[in-house]
Design a protein around this motif. Structure first.
Motif, PDB file in Angstrom:
ATOM      1  N   LEU A   1       3.397   0.356 -10.304  1.00  0.00           N
ATOM      2  CA  LEU A   1       2.388  -0.713 -10.727  1.00  0.00           C
ATOM      3  C   LEU A   1       2.722  -1.259 -11.936  1.00  0.00           C
ATOM      4  CD1 LEU A   1      -1.015   0.810  -9.464  1.00  0.00           C
ATOM      5  CD2 LEU A   1       0.104  -1.162  -8.456  1.00  0.00           C
TER       6      LEU A   1
ATOM      7  N   ASP B   1       2.001   4.958 -10.122  1.00  0.00           N
ATOM      8  CA  ASP B   1       1.635   4.070 -11.588  1.00  0.00           C
ATOM      9  C   ASP B   1       2.783   3.606 -11.997  1.00  0.00           C
ATOM     10  OD1 ASP B   1      -0.544   3.544 -13.305  1.00  0.00           O
ATOM     11  OD2 ASP B   1       0.690   4.831 -14.760  1.00  0.00           O
TER      12      ASP B   1
ATOM     13  N   GLN C   1       0.661  -1.157   0.022  1.00  0.00           N
ATOM     14  CA  GLN C   1      -0.010   0.038   0.062  1.00  0.00           C
ATOM     15  C   GLN C   1       0.913   1.270   0.037  1.00  0.00           C
ATOM     16  OE1 GLN C   1       0.056  -2.135   2.814  1.00  0.00           O
ATOM     17  NE2 GLN C   1       0.861  -0.784   4.423  1.00  0.00           N
TER      18      GLN C   1
ATOM     19  N   SER D   1      -0.872  -6.003   1.098  1.00  0.00           N
ATOM     20  CA  SER D   1      -1.235  -4.708   1.085  1.00  0.00           C
ATOM     21  C   SER D   1      -2.617  -4.370   2.047  1.00  0.00           C
ATOM     22  CB  SER D   1      -1.690  -4.107  -0.236  1.00  0.00           C
ATOM     23  OG  SER D   1      -2.070  -2.842  -0.400  1.00  0.00           O
TER      24      SER D   1
ATOM     25  N   ARG E   1      -4.642  -2.169   1.035  1.00  0.00           N
ATOM     26  CA  ARG E   1      -5.553  -1.582   0.243  1.00  0.00           C
ATOM     27  C   ARG E   1      -5.742  -2.558  -0.842  1.00  0.00           C
ATOM     28  NH1 ARG E   1      -3.044   4.232   0.620  1.00  0.00           N
ATOM     29  NH2 ARG E   1      -1.905   3.333  -0.811  1.00  0.00           N
ATOM     30  N   THR E   2      -6.887  -2.468  -1.482  1.00  0.00           N
ATOM     31  CA  THR E   2      -6.949  -3.264  -2.748  1.00  0.00           C
ATOM     32  C   THR E   2      -6.084  -2.687  -3.776  1.00  0.00           C
ATOM     33  OG1 THR E   2      -9.184  -3.783  -2.240  1.00  0.00           O
ATOM     34  CG2 THR E   2      -8.481  -4.114  -4.543  1.00  0.00           C
ATOM     35  N   THR E   3      -5.435  -3.350  -4.750  1.00  0.00           N
ATOM     36  CA  THR E   3      -4.466  -2.949  -5.741  1.00  0.00           C
ATOM     37  C   THR E   3      -4.855  -3.463  -6.708  1.00  0.00           C
ATOM     38  OG1 THR E   3      -2.722  -2.620  -4.146  1.00  0.00           O
ATOM     39  CG2 THR E   3      -2.286  -2.626  -6.242  1.00  0.00           C
ATOM     40  N   THR E   4      -5.256  -2.673  -7.882  1.00  0.00           N
ATOM     41  CA  THR E   4      -5.617  -3.218  -9.288  1.00  0.00           C
ATOM     42  C   THR E   4      -4.425  -3.021 -10.296  1.00  0.00           C
ATOM     43  OG1 THR E   4      -8.053  -2.475  -8.827  1.00  0.00           O
ATOM     44  CG2 THR E   4      -7.327  -2.954 -11.110  1.00  0.00           C
TER      45      THR E   4
ATOM     46  N   SER F   1       1.406   1.543  -4.039  1.00  0.00           N
ATOM     47  CA  SER F   1       0.398   0.938  -4.778  1.00  0.00           C
ATOM     48  C   SER F   1      -0.126   2.265  -5.765  1.00  0.00           C
ATOM     49  CB  SER F   1      -0.740   0.194  -4.003  1.00  0.00           C
ATOM     50  OG  SER F   1      -1.373   1.038  -3.064  1.00  0.00           O
ATOM     51  N   ASP F   2       0.201   3.543  -5.035  1.00  0.00           N
ATOM     52  CA  ASP F   2      -0.603   4.634  -5.887  1.00  0.00           C
ATOM     53  C   ASP F   2       0.342   5.123  -6.919  1.00  0.00           C
ATOM     54  OD1 ASP F   2       0.935   5.618  -3.774  1.00  0.00           O
ATOM     55  OD2 ASP F   2      -0.422   7.150  -3.468  1.00  0.00           O
TER      56      ASP F   2
END
Length: 82
Positions: free
Chosen positions: A42, A39, A33, A62, A64-67, A36-37
């Motif tokens: 990711l 880009d 997390q 994490s 938080r959910t990570t896509t 994860s924000d």
């Protein structure tokens, strides 16, 4: 490799892992997390997962959910090979 891009460095890392890791192994990314924000991270982790040797598995921890960009593709592949 001072002039290498991050993806080129990932290629070197994955090639090294491919030659060193001979047994089923886990790569654990903890507290994801925290990054994860971002880009770019990711994208790099997504690319890395797509190109890992078959005997190396990834666990991402994490809060938080990570896509990931390839998540749907991975889910479909997993469903096909169950």
């Amino acid at each position: 490799m001072p002039d290498a891009t991050q993806q080129e460095e990932m290629i070197v890392l994955i090639n090294a892992m491919s030659t060193i890791i001979t047994e089923e192994s886990l790569l654990i990314l903890d507290d994801f997390q925290r990054v994860s924000d971002i880009d770019e991270i990711l994208q790099l982790v997504d690319w890395m997962i797509e190109n890992l040797p078959p005997n190396l598995h990834v666990i991402i921890s994490s809060r938080r959910t990570t896509t990931f960009p390839s998540l749907n593709k991975w889910l479909v592949i997993d469903a096909i090979f169950e």
